[in-house]
Structure formats: C-alpha cells, structure tokens
Design an enzyme around this catalytic site. Structure first.
Site, PDB file in Angstrom:
ATOM      1  N   ASP A  53       0.833  -1.195   0.000  1.00  0.00           N
ATOM      2  CA  ASP A  53       0.000   0.000   0.000  1.00  0.00           C
ATOM      3  C   ASP A  53       0.871   1.248   0.000  1.00  0.00           C
ATOM      4  O   ASP A  53       1.680   1.462   0.905  1.00  0.00           O
ATOM      5  CB  ASP A  53      -0.894   0.004   1.247  1.00  0.00           C
ATOM      6  CG  ASP A  53      -1.823   1.205   1.279  1.00  0.00           C
ATOM      7  OD1 ASP A  53      -2.841   1.169   0.575  1.00  0.00           O
ATOM      8  OD2 ASP A  53      -1.526   2.169   2.015  1.00  0.00           O
ATOM      9  N   TYR A  58       3.470   9.645  -0.610  1.00  0.00           N
ATOM     10  CA  TYR A  58       4.339   9.080   0.418  1.00  0.00           C
ATOM     11  C   TYR A  58       5.799   9.323   0.072  1.00  0.00           C
ATOM     12  O   TYR A  58       6.239   9.073  -1.060  1.00  0.00           O
ATOM     13  CB  TYR A  58       4.102   7.587   0.574  1.00  0.00           C
ATOM     14  CG  TYR A  58       2.773   7.220   1.201  1.00  0.00           C
ATOM     15  CD1 TYR A  58       1.971   8.176   1.823  1.00  0.00           C
ATOM     16  CD2 TYR A  58       2.318   5.907   1.181  1.00  0.00           C
ATOM     17  CE1 TYR A  58       0.754   7.826   2.393  1.00  0.00           C
ATOM     18  CE2 TYR A  58       1.108   5.549   1.759  1.00  0.00           C
ATOM     19  CZ  TYR A  58       0.329   6.518   2.361  1.00  0.00           C
ATOM     20  OH  TYR A  58      -0.874   6.166   2.921  1.00  0.00           O
ATOM     21  N   GLN A 193     -10.598   2.186   3.421  1.00  0.00           N
ATOM     22  CA  GLN A 193      -9.359   2.203   4.194  1.00  0.00           C
ATOM     23  C   GLN A 193      -9.508   3.270   5.274  1.00  0.00           C
ATOM     24  O   GLN A 193      -9.526   4.466   4.980  1.00  0.00           O
ATOM     25  CB  GLN A 193      -8.132   2.483   3.316  1.00  0.00           C
ATOM     26  CG  GLN A 193      -6.843   2.367   4.116  1.00  0.00           C
ATOM     27  CD  GLN A 193      -5.574   2.395   3.287  1.00  0.00           C
ATOM     28  OE1 GLN A 193      -4.515   2.732   3.797  1.00  0.00           O
ATOM     29  NE2 GLN A 193      -5.658   2.030   2.004  1.00  0.00           N
ATOM     30  N   GLY A 231       3.285  -0.165  23.260  1.00  0.00           N
ATOM     31  CA  GLY A 231       3.460   0.028  24.693  1.00  0.00           C
ATOM     32  C   GLY A 231       4.705   0.810  25.063  1.00  0.00           C
ATOM     33  O   GLY A 231       4.942   1.079  26.243  1.00  0.00           O
ATOM     34  N   TYR A 233       5.590   3.904  24.787  1.00  0.00           N
ATOM     35  CA  TYR A 233       5.426   5.210  25.424  1.00  0.00           C
ATOM     36  C   TYR A 233       4.998   5.062  26.885  1.00  0.00           C
ATOM     37  O   TYR A 233       5.341   5.888  27.731  1.00  0.00           O
ATOM     38  CB  TYR A 233       4.423   6.061  24.658  1.00  0.00           C
ATOM     39  CG  TYR A 233       4.937   6.511  23.310  1.00  0.00           C
ATOM     40  CD1 TYR A 233       5.796   7.605  23.201  1.00  0.00           C
ATOM     41  CD2 TYR A 233       4.590   5.837  22.141  1.00  0.00           C
ATOM     42  CE1 TYR A 233       6.283   8.021  21.973  1.00  0.00           C
ATOM     43  CE2 TYR A 233       5.075   6.243  20.903  1.00  0.00           C
ATOM     44  CZ  TYR A 233       5.923   7.328  20.826  1.00  0.00           C
ATOM     45  OH  TYR A 233       6.419   7.731  19.604  1.00  0.00           O
ATOM     46  N   VAL A 307      13.921  -4.102   9.509  1.00  0.00           N
ATOM     47  CA  VAL A 307      13.555  -5.513   9.414  1.00  0.00           C
ATOM     48  C   VAL A 307      13.174  -6.054  10.781  1.00  0.00           C
ATOM     49  O   VAL A 307      12.270  -6.901  10.898  1.00  0.00           O
ATOM     50  CB  VAL A 307      14.716  -6.321   8.790  1.00  0.00           C
ATOM     51  CG1 VAL A 307      14.458  -7.820   8.919  1.00  0.00           C
ATOM     52  CG2 VAL A 307      14.893  -5.948   7.321  1.00  0.00           C
ATOM     53  N   GLU A 308      13.823  -5.574  11.829  1.00  0.00           N
ATOM     54  CA  GLU A 308      13.494  -6.027  13.183  1.00  0.00           C
ATOM     55  C   GLU A 308      12.042  -5.691  13.531  1.00  0.00           C
ATOM     56  O   GLU A 308      11.319  -6.517  14.111  1.00  0.00           O
ATOM     57  CB  GLU A 308      14.447  -5.392  14.195  1.00  0.00           C
ATOM     58  CG  GLU A 308      15.878  -5.905  14.162  1.00  0.00           C
ATOM     59  CD  GLU A 308      16.660  -5.411  12.954  1.00  0.00           C
ATOM     60  OE1 GLU A 308      17.655  -6.083  12.584  1.00  0.00           O
ATOM     61  OE2 GLU A 308      16.287  -4.360  12.376  1.00  0.00           O
ATOM     62  N   GLN A 309      11.608  -4.482  13.172  1.00  0.00           N
ATOM     63  CA  GLN A 309      10.214  -4.117  13.408  1.00  0.00           C
ATOM     64  C   GLN A 309       9.274  -4.984  12.584  1.00  0.00           C
ATOM     65  O   GLN A 309       8.195  -5.371  13.047  1.00  0.00           O
ATOM     66  CB  GLN A 309      10.004  -2.638  13.072  1.00  0.00           C
ATOM     67  CG  GLN A 309      10.677  -1.674  14.033  1.00  0.00           C
ATOM     68  CD  GLN A 309      10.541  -0.224  13.594  1.00  0.00           C
ATOM     69  OE1 GLN A 309      10.279   0.067  12.418  1.00  0.00           O
ATOM     70  NE2 GLN A 309      10.733   0.696  14.515  1.00  0.00           N
ATOM     71  N   LEU A 310       9.660  -5.296  11.359  1.00  0.00           N
ATOM     72  CA  LEU A 310       8.852  -6.171  10.511  1.00  0.00           C
ATOM     73  C   LEU A 310       8.676  -7.538  11.160  1.00  0.00           C
ATOM     74  O   LEU A 310       7.565  -8.075  11.219  1.00  0.00           O
ATOM     75  CB  LEU A 310       9.500  -6.315   9.130  1.00  0.00           C
ATOM     76  CG  LEU A 310       8.844  -7.327   8.200  1.00  0.00           C
ATOM     77  CD1 LEU A 310       7.435  -6.888   7.801  1.00  0.00           C
ATOM     78  CD2 LEU A 310       9.695  -7.557   6.953  1.00  0.00           C
TER      79      LEU A 310
END
Length: 389
Positions: A53, A58, A193, A231, A233, A307-310
């Site tokens: 998307d 963007y 959306q 979580g 924050y 990639v870690e967040q993915l």
C-alpha cells in the site's frame, strides 16, 4: 500467511498489508534507506505478503519509485495499491522531476482531471501498466459523488486500474456511491481504508455494519497508532536515535493531540498486563486483534522502518487470541469508540478537519489543498470545515 477475499471481489490479498509510507528517505527519520527498504519488502514477500500500500505523496513520491523498482521482477505476484487526491511530492510533479505548483487548484482533489493526472504519474513512477487497487485518499467536499464513481469506472474499463476503494470518506457517501454504482451497473468500490486500532475505534458504529451490508472489506491504516500500541510510550522504552514522533503530544499540554494521547495512554496502561500474560509483542497483539474481527474482512496495513520491526509485526501470524482475551481487550478499549475530538465527530471527520493523533505532524488539509483552500469557492458546501487554522 493466509489470503482474504477483499470485499466484493475475487481479489486475494495477504491477511497483512505492508504500508509503504516508510519506504524512502524524503521524510527524514520517518523512513528507511534504500537498502533497508528493499530488505523489508523482500522479507515481507518471503513471509507470503503480496499486498503493498502506497500513495502518490508518500515520501514525496519516492515510495512509489522504490516500490516499482522492487516489484519489477515479479509484477504479477503483488497486489499494488496506491492513492490519489493529494498533491504529488514536492519535487516530482507528474513523475517528471518537476517542482509541484502548490497554487495550482487542479493538481490535487478527487475530480476527474486530477484523477487522470495522478494515475498516469503513478504508473510512470512505478513503471507498470496497471494499478491493482486505487484508493480515493481523502474526501475533498468539492467533487460530486457521481463524478468520482464515473471517472474511476472509466479507468477500470481502460485497464489502468483493476479495483477501487475509498479512504477517509464519510460512511453515508460510501453507501451513496456504491448504491449509485449498483443501480447503473458500474463497478463498485470494494473496500474502505480507515484508521482503526486499539486506541482509535470511532469508525466502528457506522462503517462496520455498512461494510457488512455492502460486502466491503476494511483495510485498517495506522493499526499501531504511530507506535503507541507497542506500549513503548507507557513503558518508557524509547530507544535513542529513533523517531518517536508522539513524544511532544505525550508530555506537552499545548500540543493539539495532547488530550487524546493521554486518553490513549490510559487505555494502553490497562492493556499492558494482558500483553505481558500473552507473552507476545504489543505490536503483534494489536495487529492480531484486528485480524480476528469477525463482522467484516479486516486487513491491517502496518508500516516499519527496520527488518526487526517487521519481524515483530509478523509474529501476529504465529498465534491467535482466545475468545476470553479478545473480549477483555475489546472491553478495555471501548473508550476508543468515542471520537478523539468530540466536536468534530467520529472518524473520518477529525481526519478531514485536521489529521490524526497517530500522524501528529501531518495536517491533512494542507496535503489536500496546498495553498489553494482559501482560493476555491465551493457553492455546494461553502463552509465544510469547523477547524479554522
């Protein structure tokens, strides 16, 4: 990864979609460099993801450019969604590396002229022949519903787009457009959306029953509420050097979204013990809660910078929330059904007026109008907005 039928169509999309607003570097720290962007896209595809998307705006149009580069080797596999309504990136008007004129009243909005211009530019940026799913990005209060429906259908007949959806459009306008399409045997919009997360549920009372009745899918943008659902924050786990964009609204009462952010932090505070008992990341649990909505097909669209967040987000594919946990989470988050700012009403109206607490640095009307809002005389809706900048 499993695949869902997106609304009233036979289109198979992965049960998670990758939001590509962070694919690029033109928004500074709110993005990933080219190498990391390619790794994110590749790993998402390896996990079975096919739903991508993006938007003409963007990363100031860079997202479409890099996305087109990535899909070139296997175009047919991917379901590519992009959007029109907003002006192009500042230095990439019409995908020709030209400066965008923000005083041109017709290079943005939902009308036929901008639709044609924007779609042709997106096709050039991504170097593709067709767009799988084109979204109206935001309601503009100026373009008649029948003009939008007919113009979209023209592009479907030409093969330049295959399907269309509506983002940040009032529910009654969505229903009117699809009823009009059905009556005239036109192609309907197959999905909406909308912003939907554990801390933003105000779209539910109107949109969920409408989508169930009209067989429309719900693609949930900002399902992680700008990272708040993780979580971090609440726990104070803010890694140095990362763009924690909600920080001012967490601590500064003068900020526009401060009160809403405090409400959302209070919701998260109640959820954290449940998250701890599940033993999965808050990111994955927030996505899983949406994926298990039963009334309508719901596809979360999440964005990552690494990639870690993915990988953390993809954990949502590895477990299910039992009925008791789903009920607890749904009950705790009931305050999020209330509009974030009551005087504007439920979603999408706060988004149309100003923006979202998940995107605190983006003023939606500036993106939609550039410098032209005070220049346009609208005889149908002379004063559509309550917020006066």
């Amino acid at each position: 990864m499993k695949y869902q039928l997106l609304g009233r169509s036979g289109l198979r999309v992965s049960q998670l979609g990758l939001g590509c607003g962070t694919i690029g570097t033109n928004w500074g720290s709110l993005g990933a460099d080219h190498a990391e962007s390619m790794r994110i896209l590749e790993q998402f595809a390896t996990a079975g993801g096919n739903f991508l998307d993006t938007s003409n705006r963007y990363q100031e149009s860079q997202s479409e450019q890099w996305l087109g580069e990535f899909i070139a080797s296997d175009r047919d596999y991917f379901v590519v969604g992009t959007k029109y309504s907003l002006g192009d990136g500042a230095a990439d008007f019409n995908a020709r590396a030209q400066t965008t004129n923000h005083r041109d009243p017709n290079n943005r909005g939902n009308h036929r002229k901008n639709l044609r211009r924007s779609v042709e530019a997106s096709l050039r940026r991504m170097n593709i022949d067709y767009i799988d799913l084109l979204w109206v990005h935001i309601w503009d209060y100026t373009t008649p519903y029948d003009e939008i429906t007919l113009s979209i259908n023209d592009l479907i007949r030409e093969g330049k787009i295959l399907y269309a959806g509506l983002s940040s459009v009032p529910a009654w306008e969505v229903a009117r457009m699809n009823t009009y399409a059905d009556h005239h045997a036109y192609h309907p919009f197959i999905a909406v959306q909308n912003e939907w997360s554990l801390v933003e549920r105000s779209q539910e009372p109107e949109f969920v029953p409408m989508c169930r009745a009209l067989d429309m899918g719900v693609v949930a943008w900002s399902p992680l509420a700008g990272g708040l659902v993780s979580g971090k924050y609440n726990r104070g786990e803010l890694a140095p050097g990362m763009p924690h964009r909600l920080i001012p609204h967490v601590s500064d009462p003068s900020q526009f979204w401060y009160k809403t952010t405090q409400r959302n932090l209070a919701i998260m505070e109640e959820l954290l013990p449940i998250f701890d008992s599940i033993g999965e990341p808050g990111t994955a649990i927030g996505l899983r809660w949406l994926m298990q909505q039963k009334e309508v097909v719901t596809i979360p669209i999440f964005s990552v910078r690494t990639v870690e967040q993915l990988n953390e987000a993809l954990r949502s594919l590895e477990f299910e929330l039992d009925t008791t946990v789903m009920e607890k989470i749904t009950t705790i988050t009931e305050p999020a059904i209330n509009p974030p700012i009551g005087k504007y009403g439920a979603y999408p109206y706060p988004m149309l007026e100003y923006g979202s607490p998940a995107l605190p640095n983006f003023y939606s009307r500036n993106l939609l109008y550039g410098e032209t809002e005070p220049m346009i005389v609208n005889h149908r809706t002379p004063s559509p907005y309550k917020f006066k900048p």
